[in-house]
Every structure is written in C-alpha cells, then in structure tokens.
Design a protein around this motif. Sequence first.
Motif, PDB file in Angstrom:
ATOM      1  N   MET A   1      -3.291  -4.544  24.845  1.00  0.00           N
ATOM      2  CA  MET A   1      -3.555  -3.625  23.747  1.00  0.00           C
ATOM      3  C   MET A   1      -5.063  -3.491  23.548  1.00  0.00           C
ATOM      4  N   ASN A   2      -5.580  -2.246  23.538  1.00  0.00           N
ATOM      5  CA  ASN A   2      -7.010  -2.061  23.349  1.00  0.00           C
ATOM      6  C   ASN A   2      -7.387  -2.276  21.890  1.00  0.00           C
ATOM      7  N   LEU A   3      -8.696  -2.248  21.623  1.00  0.00           N
ATOM      8  CA  LEU A   3      -9.167  -2.540  20.268  1.00  0.00           C
ATOM      9  C   LEU A   3      -8.650  -1.528  19.247  1.00  0.00           C
ATOM     10  N   LEU A   4      -8.556  -0.251  19.653  1.00  0.00           N
ATOM     11  CA  LEU A   4      -8.015   0.750  18.725  1.00  0.00           C
ATOM     12  C   LEU A   4      -6.559   0.435  18.397  1.00  0.00           C
ATOM     13  N   GLY A   5      -5.788   0.038  19.402  1.00  0.00           N
ATOM     14  CA  GLY A   5      -4.402  -0.329  19.160  1.00  0.00           C
ATOM     15  C   GLY A   5      -4.278  -1.537  18.252  1.00  0.00           C
ATOM     16  N   VAL A   6      -5.154  -2.517  18.460  1.00  0.00           N
ATOM     17  CA  VAL A   6      -5.162  -3.705  17.594  1.00  0.00           C
ATOM     18  C   VAL A   6      -5.498  -3.324  16.161  1.00  0.00           C
ATOM     19  N   PHE A   7      -6.494  -2.447  16.009  1.00  0.00           N
ATOM     20  CA  PHE A   7      -6.906  -2.011  14.666  1.00  0.00           C
ATOM     21  C   PHE A   7      -5.764  -1.283  13.959  1.00  0.00           C
ATOM     22  N   LEU A   8      -5.087  -0.384  14.669  1.00  0.00           N
ATOM     23  CA  LEU A   8      -3.988   0.369  14.061  1.00  0.00           C
ATOM     24  C   LEU A   8      -2.832  -0.557  13.698  1.00  0.00           C
ATOM     25  N   HIS A   9      -2.564  -1.554  14.549  1.00  0.00           N
ATOM     26  CA  HIS A   9      -1.508  -2.514  14.223  1.00  0.00           C
ATOM     27  C   HIS A   9      -1.879  -3.338  12.993  1.00  0.00           C
ATOM     28  N   THR A  10      -3.152  -3.680  12.887  1.00  0.00           N
ATOM     29  CA  THR A  10      -3.622  -4.424  11.712  1.00  0.00           C
ATOM     30  C   THR A  10      -3.353  -3.639  10.442  1.00  0.00           C
ATOM     31  N   LEU A  11      -3.647  -2.344  10.477  1.00  0.00           N
ATOM     32  CA  LEU A  11      -3.390  -1.505   9.306  1.00  0.00           C
ATOM     33  C   LEU A  11      -1.897  -1.416   9.012  1.00  0.00           C
ATOM     34  N   ASP A  12      -1.064  -1.427  10.057  1.00  0.00           N
ATOM     35  CA  ASP A  12       0.383  -1.404   9.855  1.00  0.00           C
ATOM     36  C   ASP A  12       0.857  -2.639   9.093  1.00  0.00           C
ATOM     37  N   VAL A  13       0.149  -3.756   9.274  1.00  0.00           N
ATOM     38  CA  VAL A  13       0.528  -5.000   8.599  1.00  0.00           C
ATOM     39  C   VAL A  13       0.045  -5.016   7.154  1.00  0.00           C
ATOM     40  N   THR A  14      -1.218  -4.668   6.927  1.00  0.00           N
ATOM     41  CA  THR A  14      -1.829  -4.873   5.611  1.00  0.00           C
ATOM     42  C   THR A  14      -1.671  -3.696   4.657  1.00  0.00           C
ATOM     43  N   LEU A  15      -1.768  -2.463   5.163  1.00  0.00           N
ATOM     44  CA  LEU A  15      -1.761  -1.311   4.257  1.00  0.00           C
ATOM     45  C   LEU A  15      -0.454  -1.133   3.481  1.00  0.00           C
ATOM     46  N   PRO A  16       0.730  -1.320   4.091  1.00  0.00           N
ATOM     47  CA  PRO A  16       1.947  -1.173   3.282  1.00  0.00           C
ATOM     48  C   PRO A  16       1.991  -2.124   2.098  1.00  0.00           C
ATOM     49  N   VAL A  17       1.479  -3.342   2.278  1.00  0.00           N
ATOM     50  CA  VAL A  17       1.479  -4.319   1.184  1.00  0.00           C
ATOM     51  C   VAL A  17       0.517  -3.902   0.085  1.00  0.00           C
ATOM     52  N   PHE A  18      -0.719  -3.597   0.449  1.00  0.00           N
ATOM     53  CA  PHE A  18      -1.710  -3.265  -0.572  1.00  0.00           C
ATOM     54  C   PHE A  18      -1.503  -1.867  -1.149  1.00  0.00           C
ATOM     55  N   ALA A  19      -0.786  -0.988  -0.420  1.00  0.00           N
ATOM     56  CA  ALA A  19      -0.442   0.318  -0.985  1.00  0.00           C
ATOM     57  C   ALA A  19       0.422   0.144  -2.226  1.00  0.00           C
ATOM     58  N   MET A  20       1.337  -0.835  -2.189  1.00  0.00           N
ATOM     59  CA  MET A  20       2.174  -1.103  -3.357  1.00  0.00           C
ATOM     60  C   MET A  20       1.338  -1.594  -4.540  1.00  0.00           C
ATOM     61  N   VAL A  21       0.319  -2.396  -4.248  1.00  0.00           N
ATOM     62  CA  VAL A  21      -0.568  -2.873  -5.317  1.00  0.00           C
ATOM     63  C   VAL A  21      -1.295  -1.695  -5.963  1.00  0.00           C
ATOM     64  N   PHE A  22      -1.825  -0.807  -5.147  1.00  0.00           N
ATOM     65  CA  PHE A  22      -2.574   0.326  -5.693  1.00  0.00           C
ATOM     66  C   PHE A  22      -1.655   1.344  -6.364  1.00  0.00           C
ATOM     67  N   LEU A  23      -0.395   1.404  -5.946  1.00  0.00           N
ATOM     68  CA  LEU A  23       0.566   2.214  -6.687  1.00  0.00           C
ATOM     69  C   LEU A  23       0.747   1.660  -8.104  1.00  0.00           C
ATOM     70  N   GLY A  24       0.773   0.329  -8.201  1.00  0.00           N
ATOM     71  CA  GLY A  24       0.856  -0.284  -9.521  1.00  0.00           C
ATOM     72  C   GLY A  24      -0.331   0.081 -10.403  1.00  0.00           C
ATOM     73  N   VAL A  25      -1.528   0.101  -9.798  1.00  0.00           N
ATOM     74  CA  VAL A  25      -2.724   0.523 -10.534  1.00  0.00           C
ATOM     75  C   VAL A  25      -2.563   1.959 -11.011  1.00  0.00           C
ATOM     76  N   LEU A  26      -2.092   2.835 -10.109  1.00  0.00           N
ATOM     77  CA  LEU A  26      -1.912   4.243 -10.450  1.00  0.00           C
ATOM     78  C   LEU A  26      -0.864   4.423 -11.544  1.00  0.00           C
ATOM     79  N   PHE A  27       0.275   3.754 -11.402  1.00  0.00           N
ATOM     80  CA  PHE A  27       1.345   3.895 -12.392  1.00  0.00           C
ATOM     81  C   PHE A  27       0.891   3.434 -13.772  1.00  0.00           C
ATOM     82  N   LYS A  28       0.102   2.347 -13.790  1.00  0.00           N
ATOM     83  CA  LYS A  28      -0.421   1.869 -15.081  1.00  0.00           C
ATOM     84  C   LYS A  28      -1.401   2.887 -15.659  1.00  0.00           C
ATOM     85  N   ARG A  29      -2.223   3.490 -14.819  1.00  0.00           N
ATOM     86  CA  ARG A  29      -3.219   4.455 -15.289  1.00  0.00           C
ATOM     87  C   ARG A  29      -2.571   5.701 -15.878  1.00  0.00           C
TER      88      ARG A  29
END
Length: 315
Positions: A1-29
Amino acid sequence: MNLLGVFLHTLDVTLPVFAMVFLGVLFKRIGWIDAQFVSTASTLVFKATMPTLIFLSIVRADLDVAFKPDVILYFLGFSAFSFFLAWGWAILRCPFADRGVFAQGAFRGNCGIVGLALAASQYGDYGLSLGGILAGGIIIVYNVLAAAILAYYSASAKSGIGSILKHIARNPLILSVLLAIPFAYFGIDLPSWLMTSGDYFGAMSLPLALICIGGTLSFTSVKRGSRLALDASLWKIVWIPLLGVLGALALGFRGAELGILFLFLGSPGAAASFVMAKAVNGNAQLAANVIVITTLASLFTISAGVFLLKAAGLI
C-alpha cells in the motif's frame, strides 16, 4: 500500500469516530440536544447499551484469539507506570493543590468510548472483543489510582478503599466483561432472537456516546486553557502513547495488538476525570480544559500515529 493509500485508510479509521463527536457539537449548537439529553443518554450508554455491546462482542469472540494476557498485562502495567510518571511531573511543575487533578488528566484516557470505537473501526469484532477486555481492566486501574491521588491532594475527598471497591464492584462495564467470559469460554449459546435484539440495542452505544462527548465540549474553556492544561494534554496524547508504543515494540508487539494498544493509550482525556475532580473540590476547570484540548487534538495525534505505524508496516 502506498503512502496515499495508507493516509486514506487512516482517515477511514479516525474520521467516522470524530465525525460523531463533531455532530454532537453541532447538535448542541443548534439546540437539538441539551444538557439534560446528554446526561440521560450518557447514563443509558454507561449502564445499559455499552455493557450489552461489550458482552456480545466477547460472547462471540474466540477467546483463544481475543484473550491476550500479554497485551492485557502490558496495557494495565504501562498505564499504572504512566500514572507515576505523570505524578512525578506534577510534583515538579504543579502547585500542591493541583497535582492530583493534573496527574489524573495526564494519564486517564477515554478508553471505554473513544478507544473502543477506534479499535472497532480499525479491527472490527476482534477490536471490540480485545478492546472490551482491556476497557474492563483499565476501569479498575483508573478508578483506584485516580481516587487515591485526588484523595491525597484534597482535604475534602472521601474516597476510602471501601467506597472505591464498591464503585468498582458496581461498574456495569466491568460486570459485563466478567459475565461474558464464562459464556465465551464454555461456548454457551444464547437464543438468536436475544442476540439480534442485543445487537440492535448495543449498536446505539458508540454513536450515542460520541455525540454526548461532543455535546459536552466547551470551546470557551480552551480559550481559558492554562499552561498546566496544555502540559497535561501533551502527556495524555503525545508522551504516554509514544512511550507506550516504544515499550510495546521492544517487547515484540506488532499488528492488531500494537494498533489497539496505541489507540487505547492515545485516547483523549476521560470525562469522568472532571466529575471526580469536582467531587473532591479540586481544580475542575483544569480537568475540563484537559478533556476539551485532548479531545480536539487527538483527532490529529491519533491519525498521525496510525499513519506512521501503518506506513512503517507495524500494524
């Protein structure tokens, strides 16, 4: 897997989790959730849906695969060691009254929600199974050490050994792990309708808990953040995971085990640290600042750590 593939996989792991956190921020706002919702939903997650999720993940697990005594012992041992590192640093850098709150914020992570969600995102059922066992064990370590350090530095603390043991014995996450292990070990089958209902119920846990975290974040507290809060935050999301991974590498951990160790060690500060600091009349503002800073910054530190470990072929 090249570096771009590694980077995209990293985002697949972390972004879904933190997207839920930021949705909570938005819903509260925008007023879709409020403090009462967060309190009620957090109680539901802690007492019911999260224990169900952990119970089912362990029941389905092959303990010959998911039960890793060496990983568990290393994680718990290093977490206790990191507590003493943070305490020693607090003695050097903090006013006497703030040392307990600083040490707790610097070593205590949100493993039961963020760490578990990240492990599930990266490793699926295996991440949930091993992560659930790690979460059950670390709750004991966190509560005992945090209660002890806060009691030591606060004259108003009432955290004797009896109350600590009672709190641990009643913790739903620990009870779910203890209850699930015999079912998994002896291969006891549960009715399919019960497993399916449990899946529906437990599936609410991680998104709901992450939204609640977002609903409790206060960006105003970041602006009032102190040097101590920044210092404790660096310990929590940089130095402790870095030292923990280096130690794990030296002991030969690789692959999923190393990845799960990093995700748990790199998790942001636990919301319970604010509650405990406030209960003993400690510096609750310092505790809140650490939670906010580490939650926001861990999106980048965890993503960077996963990227580097994957690029190096270690996980």
